[in-house]
Design a protein around this motif. Structure first.
Motif, PDB file in Angstrom:
ATOM      1  N   ASP A 325       0.828  -1.214   0.000  1.00 46.86           N
ATOM      2  CA  ASP A 325       0.000   0.000   0.000  1.00 46.86           C
ATOM      3  C   ASP A 325       0.861   1.262   0.000  1.00 46.86           C
ATOM      4  O   ASP A 325       0.543   2.251  -0.661  1.00 46.86           O
ATOM      5  CB  ASP A 325      -0.933   0.006   1.213  1.00 46.86           C
ATOM      6  N   ASP A 326       1.964   1.221   0.754  1.00 49.46           N
ATOM      7  CA  ASP A 326       2.876   2.365   0.770  1.00 49.46           C
ATOM      8  C   ASP A 326       3.540   2.536  -0.596  1.00 49.46           C
ATOM      9  O   ASP A 326       3.713   3.657  -1.088  1.00 49.46           O
ATOM     10  CB  ASP A 326       3.937   2.153   1.854  1.00 49.46           C
ATOM     11  N   SER A 327       3.910   1.430  -1.210  1.00 46.26           N
ATOM     12  CA  SER A 327       4.540   1.471  -2.539  1.00 46.26           C
ATOM     13  C   SER A 327       3.579   2.001  -3.591  1.00 46.26           C
ATOM     14  O   SER A 327       3.973   2.731  -4.510  1.00 46.26           O
ATOM     15  CB  SER A 327       5.022   0.067  -2.917  1.00 46.26           C
ATOM     16  N   LEU A 328       2.285   1.668  -3.451  1.00 47.15           N
ATOM     17  CA  LEU A 328       1.289   2.102  -4.436  1.00 47.15           C
ATOM     18  C   LEU A 328       1.118   3.619  -4.463  1.00 47.15           C
ATOM     19  O   LEU A 328       0.757   4.197  -5.498  1.00 47.15           O
ATOM     20  CB  LEU A 328      -0.060   1.429  -4.148  1.00 47.15           C
ATOM     21  N   LYS A 329       1.393   4.296  -3.345  1.00 39.59           N
ATOM     22  CA  LYS A 329       1.315   5.762  -3.320  1.00 39.59           C
ATOM     23  C   LYS A 329       2.359   6.369  -4.254  1.00 39.59           C
ATOM     24  O   LYS A 329       2.072   7.307  -5.013  1.00 39.59           O
ATOM     25  CB  LYS A 329       1.527   6.269  -1.892  1.00 39.59           C
TER      26      LYS A 329
END
Length: 406
Positions: A325-329
């Motif tokens: 989820d952090d990478s998707l930002k």
């Protein structure tokens, strides 16, 4: 304000009966409330000092009696202090019950919550997901902070709970912590469920939250459009880890398989039919409901791309959900997508952009997503403008001959 507390001993004389040894009784006083108990000891009346509430003199018998009474007083003091440390108010009856070993009547809220969460952890991977267990762990932390702030206690007896407790907890989650309505609703459900279990187990005389209802407003479920999907598929990313996480997200966009089920996907779940098409089937960890997905060309491409990377058993080696989820930002910024991406958004994208926008029925989609009820599928189903245009064009063709003369 600290409560007033006192323990004294007296003789229970019987006026109608002559007694050589008279039973000793104890009396606990807390803020005016009184509870009496037997000291399980008899004393010659001539040996008793009324003003001091103990045996007089320095004889061996007097010393034995006073040591017994001092031991009782010490134990009661200990139970009184323990109750003061964990509860909002103390009564003489509570202290007496704790001393006599009847404390099970006063089961504690966080104690029950922690036991339920501990039992839930043992079921992770069997019939419960890790996400559900983590949600209850977060709920315990929020509940503990709330009780310390609002009630200045570390725990509270289940029997003392009132509906006002959950109402104040609701305000705390929403105002003090600033949580979103859906998150607030989830934590309230956790609290209500644990209290319901405690009531069913007979740990409390009633369920104070039974009539309390709160339904969070349904937020608009965002999803990626076809143009945004293409942008994610074609935009070169700076780091290999971002590229891998992006591909895992895209695999979910084209299959609708959620994170927990993707992380446990094995080659045994891949099947090829007589026409040479590939399918993935399995039971959802969250609901144990069967799902069946026919693989489109792009997820097949990703399977070939990462074949063997996770060993002979699993299809993928997934990073943690928080990490993805952090990478998707960062991926969204790199692709010029102005949306808050999360892995679960891929499931909405599959339902709306891939399936419903291209004519897949709601019933078929429900089976592919592994939903127990079609009403759950309707949450994912968003009517887009292309869908409206297509349906109206079909309607226009059907009505053309009927109303041509108007």
């Amino acid at each position: 304000m600290r409560s007033t507390f006192k323990v004294l001993f007296y003789l229970e004389r019987n006026k109608d009966k002559k007694q050589f040894a008279v039973p000793v009784m104890g009396r606990i006083t807390v803020n005016g409330s009184i509870a009496q108990f037997s000291a399980k000891l008899s004393v010659p009346e001539s040996l008793w000092e009324v003003s001091g509430g103990r045996a007089k003199g320095k004889s061996v018998e007097a010393d034995r009696i006073n040591r017994h009474l001092d031991n009782i007083r010490t134990q009661i003091n200990k139970y009184y202090q323990a109750i003061c440390d964990r509860e909002s108010f103390v009564t003489a009856e509570k202290v007496k019950n704790a001393y006599l070993g009847f404390g099970d009547k006063y089961r504690l809220l966080l104690e029950a919550f922690e036991k339920f969460t501990s039992d839930l952890q043992k079921r992770v991977g069997i019939d419960r997901s890790c996400g559900i267990w983590k949600r209850y762990c977060r709920s315990i932390n929020h509940l503990r902070s709330f009780m310390r702030k609002e009630y200045r206690v570390s725990d509270m007896p289940l029997a003392e709970l009132e509906q006002s407790f959950i109402e104040q907890y609701h305000v705390y989650l929403k105002s003090d912590l600033g949580l979103q309505p859906t998150t607030v609703c989830g934590h309230l459900r956790c609290l209500k469920y644990v209290v319901k279990i405690a009531f069913n187990n007979g740990w409390m005389p009633r369920n104070p939250f039974a009539l309390y209802q709160y339904t969070a407003p349904n937020p608009d479920r965002i999803f990626l459009t076809e143009e945004e999907l293409l942008r994610m598929m074609t935009t070169p990313l700076r780091y290999k880890r971002q590229d891998y996480n992006c591909d895992m997200f895209l695999f979910s966009c084209f299959t609708g398989i959620c994170y927990a089920d993707m992380a446990s996907l094995t080659y045994d779940q891949l099947e090829q039919d007589a026409n040479g098409d590939w399918w993935i089937s399995g039971n959802r960890q969250k609901t144990e409901t069967k799902y069946v997905v026919k693989l489109l060309p792009y997820p097949l491409f990703l399977l070939d791309k990462y074949r063997g990377l996770a060993g002979k058993c699993y299809l993928f080696r997934m990073s943690s959900l928080d990490s993805i989820d952090d990478s998707l930002k960062h991926i969204a910024r790199a692709c010029g997508i102005d949306k808050q991406l999360s892995f679960h958004l891929a499931r909405h994208t599959y339902a709306t952009t891939i399936c419903l926008s291209n004519g897949v029925s709601l019933e078929t989609l429900s089976k592919m997503l592994g939903h127990k009820n079609i009403t759950t599928t309707q949450i994912y189903a968003k009517v887009t403008y292309p869908m409206i245009a297509r349906e109206v064009d079909m309607l226009k063709e059907k009505l053309a001959d009927k109303f041509s003369g108007v």
